[in-house]
Design an enzyme around this catalytic site. Structure first.
Site, PDB file in Angstrom:
ATOM      1  CG  HIS A   1      -9.292   2.551   4.719  1.00 12.59           C
ATOM      2  ND1 HIS A   1      -8.563   1.395   4.545  1.00 12.59           N
ATOM      3  CD2 HIS A   1      -9.726   2.539   5.991  1.00 12.59           C
ATOM      4  CE1 HIS A   1      -8.547   0.709   5.668  1.00 12.59           C
ATOM      5  NE2 HIS A   1      -9.248   1.375   6.567  1.00 12.59           N
ATOM      6  CB  ALA A   2     -10.965   5.253  -1.790  1.00 11.23           C
TER       7      ALA A   2
END
Length: 185
Positions: free
Chosen positions: A117-118
Site C-alpha cells: 500500500h506504500a
C-alpha cells in the site's frame, strides 16, 4: 562512512514489510532509521491471506520504536528510502512533512522502495510528474492509486523502473530487498 536508509512508516504498518527491510539494511552494514509522524513506539499489524476471503485479514503484531519524527528528518542525510505498506500509508500521507521527504529522494534520483500500500503515500505530492511514463506495482487494491499518479500499473509482483523499486506485498520481500540493495551499491 556507512550509507543510511530512511524507512517512513506509522501505526498499522505491515510487520514484515517494516521489519524485514529494517534488518536487511542493517545486515548489509548500512544504518537504518525508522521515521514516523511522531517519535514513539508504533503498533504494527500482521496481514495474511485466507482462502475464501477477497482481501487480507489483520491482527496486531510487534511494537516498533520510531527513531525520529518526520519533522526532524533531513532527507539529504540519507542515501535511500523505503516505504512499507499496511494501513500506515493511508494516514502518514497526510503529514505535512512527508511531501518534503518524498520529493527529495525522487528529485535527486536516490533509490526508493515502495511495497504493498506504500503507493498511497505518493498522493501527498502536489507534483506527480515524476511518475508519468513510469511503471510500478502495488497491492492490487492500490492499482487506481498508481494510475492516478500517471504511472502504468504492472501486474507483476515486483517491478524496477530506474531507481524506483515497487512490490506487491510481503511475499515479494526477498526480490524487493535484493533489487533495492542493488541500487544502493
Amino acid at each position: 562512512m556507512s550509507k543510511k536508509v530512511l524507512i517512513v512508516t506509522g501505526d498499522a504498518a505491515e510487520v514484515l514489510e517494516v521489519y524485514y527491510p529494517y534488518y536487511r539494511v542493517l545486515e548489509e552494514g548500512y544504518e537504518a532509521v525508522i521515521a514516523a509522524p511522531v517519535k514513539k513506539v508504533l503498533h504494527t499489524v500482521v496481514h495474511d491471506f485466507v482462502d475464501g476471503w477477497e482481501t487480507y485479514t489483520e491482527k496486531p503484531a510487534h511494537l516498533l520504536p520510531a527513531h525520529i519524527a518526520f519533522a526532524d528528518v533531513e532527507p539529504a542525510d540519507y542515501d535511500g528510502l523505503i516505504i512499507p505498506g499496511g494501513r500506515a500509508p493511508e494516514y502518514i500521507r497526510s503529514d505535512v512533512n512527508l511531501p518534503r521527504i518524498l520529493s527529495h529522494f525522487l528529485e535527486n534520483g536516490k533509490p526508493v522502495g515502495a511495497i504493498c500500500h506504500a503507493a498511497q503515500v505518493f498522493a501527498a505530492l502536489k507534483d506527480t510528474s515524476f511518475f508519468e511514463g513510469r511503471t510500478m506495482t502495488a497491492y492490487t487494491a492500490c492499482r487506481l492509486d498508481v494510475e492516478r499518479l500517471g504511472a502504468t500499473y504492472a501486474k507483476d509482483t515486483l517491478h524496477v523502473d530506474g531507481k524506483l523499486v515497487t512490490g506487491h506485498a510481503w511475499p515479494d520481500l526477498p526480490g524487493f530487498m535484493r533489487e533495492f540493495l542493488r541500487l544502493m551499491q
